[in-house]
Design a protein around this motif. Structure first.
Motif, mmCIF file in Angstrom:
data_model
loop_
_atom_site.group_PDB
_atom_site.id
_atom_site.type_symbol
_atom_site.label_atom_id
_atom_site.label_comp_id
_atom_site.label_asym_id
_atom_site.label_seq_id
_atom_site.Cartn_x
_atom_site.Cartn_y
_atom_site.Cartn_z
ATOM 1 N N GLU A 111 0.847 -1.219 0.085
ATOM 2 C CA GLU A 111 0.079 0.188 0.005
ATOM 3 C C GLU A 111 0.934 1.356 -0.125
ATOM 4 O O GLU A 111 0.725 2.126 -0.562
ATOM 5 N N ARG A 112 2.212 1.116 0.717
ATOM 6 C CA ARG A 112 2.868 2.351 0.892
ATOM 7 C C ARG A 112 4.276 1.804 0.941
ATOM 8 O O ARG A 112 4.607 0.797 1.552
ATOM 9 N N SER A 140 -3.877 -4.477 7.396
ATOM 10 C CA SER A 140 -2.553 -3.894 7.082
ATOM 11 C C SER A 140 -1.537 -4.039 8.051
ATOM 12 O O SER A 140 -1.776 -4.050 9.108
ATOM 13 N N GLN A 165 8.112 -2.749 -5.024
ATOM 14 C CA GLN A 165 7.539 -1.668 -5.868
ATOM 15 C C GLN A 165 6.801 -2.398 -6.892
ATOM 16 O O GLN A 165 5.557 -2.000 -7.267
ATOM 17 N N VAL A 168 2.893 -2.519 -5.621
ATOM 18 C CA VAL A 168 2.194 -1.747 -5.272
ATOM 19 C C VAL A 168 0.847 -1.632 -5.928
ATOM 20 O O VAL A 168 0.786 -1.893 -7.202
ATOM 21 N N ARG A 169 -0.053 -1.510 -4.985
ATOM 22 C CA ARG A 169 -1.383 -1.503 -5.658
ATOM 23 C C ARG A 169 -2.174 -0.193 -5.075
ATOM 24 O O ARG A 169 -2.333 -0.094 -3.927
ATOM 25 N N ASP A 170 -2.815 0.378 -6.061
ATOM 26 C CA ASP A 170 -3.580 1.681 -5.502
ATOM 27 C C ASP A 170 -5.017 1.222 -4.977
ATOM 28 O O ASP A 170 -5.521 1.716 -3.940
ATOM 29 N N GLU A 171 -5.561 0.278 -5.757
ATOM 30 C CA GLU A 171 -6.998 0.228 -5.226
ATOM 31 C C GLU A 171 -7.080 -0.923 -4.265
ATOM 32 O O GLU A 171 -6.573 -1.991 -4.561
ATOM 33 N N VAL A 172 -7.905 -1.085 -3.114
ATOM 34 C CA VAL A 172 -7.940 -2.025 -2.374
ATOM 35 C C VAL A 172 -9.639 -2.400 -2.339
ATOM 36 O O VAL A 172 -10.311 -1.621 -2.222
#
Length: 174
Positions: A111-112, A140, A165, A168-172
């Motif tokens: 996520e970050r 998380s 990296q 990394v996924r923006d949509e959860v």
């Protein structure tokens, strides 16, 4: 890294034993379009009196799911076995998972991502559920790359960051 220096680590993961000797899974997982997915067997002792997975045991199952993704010898992040601490943990239950729905499928993603820490997102589904179905559990964990000798956070290597990296996924799915 504001705030981490005054916090007591809740978990330190440290081991000199090869990860290959500690496999706990029906499979070692793999990369999917949603992240890294692994099947984790649910033990009889993971249940509470209502036949649901107990909260503390769910946290343990999430930790076990991270092992093949991050700590096996063939992963660029394997060195974190020698020092990785949990700085934050959040778990949200959106449905029940029962012992007879084992093995659970845990999808993990980033996520970050920062210089010394990253936040892992989790989606937990019972065995047989569609990968794009609403997860029963979302969670998380903020993990900090940690130098045991100096007792301080350490910067991740370029290889570690590049590997993370890629997840990394923006949509959860919440």
């Amino acid at each position: 890294m504001t705030g981490l220096s005054d916090q007591t680590p809740t978990t330190i993961i440290e081991s000199t034993e090869s990860a290959d000797k500690r496999r706990l899974f029906a499979d070692d997982g793999g990369t999917t379009e949603f992240g890294y997915e692994v099947s984790v067997p649910v033990r009889w002792s993971d249940m509470d009196v209502f036949a649901h997975i107990n909260h503390a045991r769910m946290v343990t199952l999430l930790e076990e799911a991270r092992i093949p993704w991050l700590f096996y010898d063939d992963k660029p992040t394997f060195a974190m076995r020698k020092g990785c601490l949990v700085a934050d943990l959040r778990v949200k239950y959106q449905g029940q998972i029962r012992h007879d729905e084992s093995p659970i499928r845990v999808t993990m993603f980033v996520e970050r991502l920062r210089a010394v820490d990253f936040t892992v997102g989790y989606e937990v589904r019972p065995h047989g559920a569609a990968p794009d179905s609403k997860p029963s559990v979302v969670a998380s964990t903020q993990l900090v790359s940690f130098d045991i000798d100096t007792q301080r956070p350490r910067r991740m290597t370029p290889e570690e960051k590049a590997y993370l990296q890629s997840f990394v996924r923006d949509e959860v799915m919440r």
